[in-house]
Design an enzyme around this catalytic site. Sequence first.
Site, short mmCIF file in Angstrom:
data_model
loop_
_atom_site.label_atom_id
_atom_site.label_comp_id
_atom_site.label_asym_id
_atom_site.label_seq_id
_atom_site.Cartn_x
_atom_site.Cartn_y
_atom_site.Cartn_z
N GLU A 379 0.85 -1.22 0.02
CA GLU A 379 -0.05 0.00 -0.06
C GLU A 379 0.96 1.23 0.01
O GLU A 379 0.39 2.42 0.30
CB GLU A 379 -1.04 0.03 1.23
CG GLU A 379 -2.09 -1.06 1.11
CD GLU A 379 -3.22 -1.06 2.17
OE1 GLU A 379 -2.82 -0.45 3.01
OE2 GLU A 379 -4.18 -1.46 1.77
N GLU A 451 -6.45 -8.07 -0.84
CA GLU A 451 -7.22 -7.77 0.55
C GLU A 451 -8.63 -7.13 0.41
O GLU A 451 -8.96 -6.69 -0.72
CB GLU A 451 -6.40 -6.77 1.31
CG GLU A 451 -5.16 -7.37 1.90
CD GLU A 451 -4.45 -6.35 2.96
OE1 GLU A 451 -5.00 -5.54 3.57
OE2 GLU A 451 -3.29 -6.16 2.70
C1 GAL Z 1 -5.00 -2.95 4.87
C2 GAL Z 1 -3.45 -3.27 5.36
C3 GAL Z 1 -3.50 -4.37 6.19
C4 GAL Z 1 -4.84 -4.19 7.33
C5 GAL Z 1 -5.82 -4.01 6.43
C6 GAL Z 1 -7.03 -4.00 7.69
O1 GAL Z 1 -4.93 -1.37 4.47
O2 GAL Z 1 -2.75 -3.65 3.97
O3 GAL Z 1 -2.36 -4.53 6.64
O4 GAL Z 1 -4.32 -3.15 8.17
O5 GAL Z 1 -6.03 -3.08 5.85
O6 GAL Z 1 -8.25 -4.08 7.05
#
Ligand code: GAL
Length: 790
Positions: A379, A451
């Site tokens: 990110e 994710e």
């Molecule tokens: C994302 C991040 C993860 C975690 C996640 C929580 O932005 O890459 O490490 O923090 O959010 O939803």
Amino acid sequence: MRRTIPLNFDWRFVPDFREEYIQPSFNDATFETIDLPHSIKEMPLNNFNEEDYQFVACYRKAIHLEEKLAGHRYLLVFEGVGHVATVYLNGAALMTHYGGYTPFQVDITDSVQEGANTLVVAVDSRSTNNIPPFGGTIDYLTFGGIYREVSLVVVPDQYIENVFIQPFDVLTQPKAKVHVTLSQAGNFTVYITFTDPNGKVIQSTHHPMTGLKDTFVVSFDRVELWDIDHPHLYEVTVQLKAGEIAHDRVTVRTGFRDIRFTKNGFYLNGRKVKIKGINRHQMYPYVGYAMPKSVQKRDAEIIRRELGFNLVRTSHYPQSKHFLNACDELGLLVFEEIPGWQYVGDATWQAVLKENLKEMIIRDRNHPCIILWGVRVNESGDMETLYRETNAIAKTLDPSRPTGGVRCFKGSQLLEDVYTYNDFSLTTGDVILQKVEDVIGDSEAPYLVTEYLGHTFPTKRFDREARQLEHALRHALVFNEYLGCDRIAGGIAWSMNDYNTHEDFGSGDKVCYHGILDMFRLPKLAAYTYKAENTQEPFIRISTNFDIGEYDGSFIEDIYVFTNCDYIEILRNGHSIGYYYPDRETFPHMEHPPIKVSDLFGNLLVELEGFDEETAEKIKAFTRQLARIGGLDKITEKERAYFNDPQMDERAWDLYGKYVANWGQKRVNYTIKGYIDGKMAAEITIGRIERYALKVTPDQSTLRIEDTYDATRIVVEEIGDKDNVVQWGFDPLHITTSEHLEVIGPSLISLVSGKVAFWVKTTGKIGTGTVTIYSPKYGNHEVKIKVVRG
Ligand code: GAL
């Protein structure tokens, strides 16, 4: 010849560092004796000061060398030290390594001596270090210590530094490039042998080698492919000889598989495979990152076998070699990531990032399970120069694998092979996942959702049923969405397990409750969304225990059943009330979507009360509406439209009380039967509990002390007489062990929502160990764990 001596037992540890500790003459008798893997500081489960594990500590180890062999090199190999390690031998500083997630090697040949040697490692776990992932805020704790194994490798001066097997043309005429790197050039012959899983040699060849590096191509008539369902692995032995004199011999594993990311998805061995993945953090309660081989392997088993995922992303750093070995063995694909989280530092920081990337790829490029290298800090923003370099590093060290770079914004510059995107769209609106073209325009790049969900719907294992259900359904919505979209190669859910985090994230107790499992790897309801779709062994999991007191106004609205059966039947006190089918309307792309049950009257109104079908349906609709608003007295004249007959209204409401809410009655038993191909395949009963008991299940009943100690998780559940875990058990437990074993973390714990787990580790004593779990309510419960050597 090569000798590897594990150095994991009997280290001396102190949680500070002083110059005098470096000197061999320093007396470390007051230091604690510890074994590796070791956590720099044991932490509570939650609610602690996250600075408590951040300091410089000293690890000392006495190494006795019987004989120092001439013409040999002595190499110390550290598999992972969090986060900056300075290594001293016999008083001299030999090297500092930066980065907590990758291995490094220290050549101690010139300082090691026959007899006594003192190895000292200064370990700095502070997040003020100018290295990845530090610099910004991070949504996970980084812990520290020598948390992976250490060994001393003794090799001849002329030894094999590295072997990289690169299979190719595996679908047509299988071949493999065998890249060999030596420590010194010479007049050698290299013998290469490929052995199949049964120990049969399938190919052997030899070649002269005079340079430092060379590549040999080996061809095969036929090989068994490595696949997610058939993870065939081969051993490759490379032997280095000068005439008849054997110099070195290295054995690695490989697998033959063809991977391809296209605009239309991911192909494994020519077959389209939808990526169904989960993100993993490598942390455990109390000891952070420090867990031995079998515990690492167990995580891979849970992901692959119990939940049926076919890919894991090592968020957000390279993980244990044992975990990756297990992924190879289980057919679990891996997207391996470099360390980092949103923040990118200065040139010094970036140099460490690039070094860590190299270390990761050199360590892991023989794993067939790895299909993607993450070459961008998770990110982070577009940084053309840096990410051109990281891509080039990956391609140079491993031309065979694609790269990905995880971002969370649209239209980012694509320097990698796959556009890997964190998509947290599903909140309250209609958007479940972004349309690919809205993220990358008309680019034809392969696209993977890396994710989803996570912080948008944090859920605890001990949250009430309604929230757990919503969590499970949201997972199902996103899962269904990517399953149905050809343009998306797959999805990787956030996340496997709850994890410790900084105060800026999580629930204020230093825990992020984003897992579909908790920190002990105990499942929340959402885990069953995936289990139903991905696994074969028939099971049924229902979203409720039918306890009306759990619901506002006692109104249990829709019930969901998660199962891999084709359909279910529900019986009320043994009387069938009907058959219910997967909700294919909401989840058309899942093979086993959740089954929605909105009608607990079923056919009871017709069969037991003698109503005709039409009236029965009216009663159902009317009472459902009543229940939602809180009862008969809340209803307006207009809403009485169904019957317009006060007596009938009353009767309907009474029937609701009798058959659905079960008001004032003896607790009803609900049996759910699951059918596959018309035959009953699974059955559960929820209802009256007359007897309670404690159930204790260790993951392993034999522990092996090999290169280091071993450990196993033990799950404790309070169950009712139908074997169901009770929902709200919170009893205290006291754990004691025989001298063979030691509890990791506190020995006084309590059940949380009917369950808890803990780990025990071996102490060095061989024999049959006992773990005794005392509960004031149930007395002592004993489990036997055998401890063997090797
Ligand atoms: C994302 C991040 C993860 C975690 C996640 C929580 O932005 O890459 O490490 O923090 O959010 O939803």
